[in-house]
Motif scaffolding. Sequence first.
Motif, PDB file in Angstrom:
ATOM      1  N   LEU A  95      28.133  40.582  46.758  1.00 24.18           N
ATOM      2  CA  LEU A  95      29.530  40.191  46.601  1.00 24.18           C
ATOM      3  C   LEU A  95      29.955  39.147  47.633  1.00 24.18           C
ATOM      4  O   LEU A  95      30.887  38.390  47.385  1.00 24.18           O
ATOM      5  CB  LEU A  95      30.443  41.411  46.670  1.00 24.18           C
ATOM      6  CG  LEU A  95      30.220  42.464  45.586  1.00 24.18           C
ATOM      7  CD1 LEU A  95      31.243  43.583  45.723  1.00 24.18           C
ATOM      8  CD2 LEU A  95      30.242  41.868  44.192  1.00 24.18           C
ATOM      9  N   PHE A 126      31.057  34.036  44.983  1.00 25.92           N
ATOM     10  CA  PHE A 126      31.901  32.862  44.747  1.00 25.92           C
ATOM     11  C   PHE A 126      31.253  31.565  45.243  1.00 25.92           C
ATOM     12  O   PHE A 126      31.853  30.498  45.145  1.00 25.92           O
ATOM     13  CB  PHE A 126      33.270  33.037  45.414  1.00 25.92           C
ATOM     14  CG  PHE A 126      34.082  34.149  44.811  1.00 25.92           C
ATOM     15  CD1 PHE A 126      34.582  34.046  43.522  1.00 25.92           C
ATOM     16  CD2 PHE A 126      34.344  35.309  45.518  1.00 25.92           C
ATOM     17  CE1 PHE A 126      35.332  35.067  42.952  1.00 25.92           C
ATOM     18  CE2 PHE A 126      35.096  36.342  44.968  1.00 25.92           C
ATOM     19  CZ  PHE A 126      35.582  36.216  43.683  1.00 25.92           C
ATOM     20  N   LEU A 183      32.539  31.173  38.760  1.00 28.79           N
ATOM     21  CA  LEU A 183      33.334  31.909  39.739  1.00 28.79           C
ATOM     22  C   LEU A 183      33.723  31.035  40.925  1.00 28.79           C
ATOM     23  O   LEU A 183      34.786  31.226  41.517  1.00 28.79           O
ATOM     24  CB  LEU A 183      32.590  33.160  40.211  1.00 28.79           C
ATOM     25  CG  LEU A 183      32.471  34.258  39.168  1.00 28.79           C
ATOM     26  CD1 LEU A 183      31.588  35.390  39.683  1.00 28.79           C
ATOM     27  CD2 LEU A 183      33.835  34.780  38.763  1.00 28.79           C
ATOM     28  N   ASN A 227      37.541  30.518  42.012  1.00 27.37           N
ATOM     29  CA  ASN A 227      37.920  30.764  43.400  1.00 27.37           C
ATOM     30  C   ASN A 227      38.630  29.555  44.004  1.00 27.37           C
ATOM     31  O   ASN A 227      39.677  29.694  44.650  1.00 27.37           O
ATOM     32  CB  ASN A 227      36.683  31.119  44.221  1.00 27.37           C
ATOM     33  CG  ASN A 227      37.003  31.542  45.618  1.00 27.37           C
ATOM     34  OD1 ASN A 227      37.897  32.341  45.846  1.00 27.37           O
ATOM     35  ND2 ASN A 227      36.266  31.010  46.576  1.00 27.37           N
ATOM     36  N   ILE A 283      41.651  35.698  45.291  1.00 30.18           N
ATOM     37  CA  ILE A 283      40.838  36.436  44.325  1.00 30.18           C
ATOM     38  C   ILE A 283      39.898  37.349  45.104  1.00 30.18           C
ATOM     39  O   ILE A 283      39.352  36.959  46.139  1.00 30.18           O
ATOM     40  CB  ILE A 283      40.074  35.504  43.370  1.00 30.18           C
ATOM     41  CG1 ILE A 283      39.393  36.318  42.274  1.00 30.18           C
ATOM     42  CG2 ILE A 283      39.101  34.620  44.104  1.00 30.18           C
ATOM     43  CD1 ILE A 283      38.868  35.492  41.123  1.00 30.18           C
ATOM     44  N   ASN A 284      39.743  38.565  44.627  1.00 33.76           N
ATOM     45  CA  ASN A 284      38.889  39.555  45.270  1.00 33.76           C
ATOM     46  C   ASN A 284      37.945  40.155  44.241  1.00 33.76           C
ATOM     47  O   ASN A 284      38.238  40.180  43.051  1.00 33.76           O
ATOM     48  CB  ASN A 284      39.726  40.680  45.886  1.00 33.76           C
ATOM     49  CG  ASN A 284      40.683  40.156  46.918  1.00 33.76           C
ATOM     50  OD1 ASN A 284      40.280  39.575  47.911  1.00 33.76           O
ATOM     51  ND2 ASN A 284      41.974  40.342  46.686  1.00 33.76           N
ATOM     52  N   VAL A 285      36.823  40.648  44.736  1.00 33.48           N
ATOM     53  CA  VAL A 285      35.864  41.333  43.868  1.00 33.48           C
ATOM     54  C   VAL A 285      35.397  42.591  44.591  1.00 33.48           C
ATOM     55  O   VAL A 285      35.250  42.614  45.807  1.00 33.48           O
ATOM     56  CB  VAL A 285      34.673  40.417  43.501  1.00 33.48           C
ATOM     57  CG1 VAL A 285      33.909  39.972  44.726  1.00 33.48           C
ATOM     58  CG2 VAL A 285      33.760  41.074  42.496  1.00 33.48           C
ATOM     59  N   THR A 341      34.993  44.736  39.566  1.00 33.89           N
ATOM     60  CA  THR A 341      36.406  44.476  39.318  1.00 33.89           C
ATOM     61  C   THR A 341      36.842  43.239  40.079  1.00 33.89           C
ATOM     62  O   THR A 341      36.598  43.127  41.276  1.00 33.89           O
ATOM     63  CB  THR A 341      37.271  45.679  39.778  1.00 33.89           C
ATOM     64  OG1 THR A 341      36.801  46.857  39.119  1.00 33.89           O
ATOM     65  CG2 THR A 341      38.727  45.442  39.471  1.00 33.89           C
ATOM     66  N   PHE A 342      37.441  42.297  39.368  1.00 38.42           N
ATOM     67  CA  PHE A 342      38.026  41.111  39.965  1.00 38.42           C
ATOM     68  C   PHE A 342      39.531  41.280  39.940  1.00 38.42           C
ATOM     69  O   PHE A 342      40.087  41.729  38.940  1.00 38.42           O
ATOM     70  CB  PHE A 342      37.656  39.844  39.174  1.00 38.42           C
ATOM     71  CG  PHE A 342      36.198  39.502  39.239  1.00 38.42           C
ATOM     72  CD1 PHE A 342      35.720  38.664  40.234  1.00 38.42           C
ATOM     73  CD2 PHE A 342      35.317  40.025  38.322  1.00 38.42           C
ATOM     74  CE1 PHE A 342      34.365  38.350  40.300  1.00 38.42           C
ATOM     75  CE2 PHE A 342      33.956  39.706  38.370  1.00 38.42           C
ATOM     76  CZ  PHE A 342      33.494  38.873  39.367  1.00 38.42           C
ATOM     77  N   SER A 343      40.173  40.920  41.031  1.00 40.13           N
ATOM     78  CA  SER A 343      41.641  40.961  41.064  1.00 40.13           C
ATOM     79  C   SER A 343      42.170  39.687  41.684  1.00 40.13           C
ATOM     80  O   SER A 343      41.563  39.133  42.596  1.00 40.13           O
ATOM     81  CB  SER A 343      42.139  42.188  41.840  1.00 40.13           C
ATOM     82  OG  SER A 343      41.661  42.155  43.158  1.00 40.13           O
TER      83      SER A 343
END
Length: 63
Positions: free
Chosen positions: A9, A13, A33, A37, A47-49, A57-59
């Motif tokens: 992770l 990105f 990605l 990003n 953006i977070n993963v 989960t991406f948020s």
Amino acid sequence: VDKLSEEDLTYIFDPLWQKDSSRTSTRNFGLGLSIVNTFVNSLGDEINVEINDNVITFSVVFR
């Protein structure tokens, strides 16, 4: 198929990063990605993963 790890992770990105370099193809370049990003960050957002029980989960946090 290799599963993503927490360490993966940190690279997810990065431009051109792919989990398994031996399985890369000419149709996939690992840019999607990175582009998302860059776009999200250019708007001042984030953006977070995360991975939990093999679910990725991406948020996106809009400010």
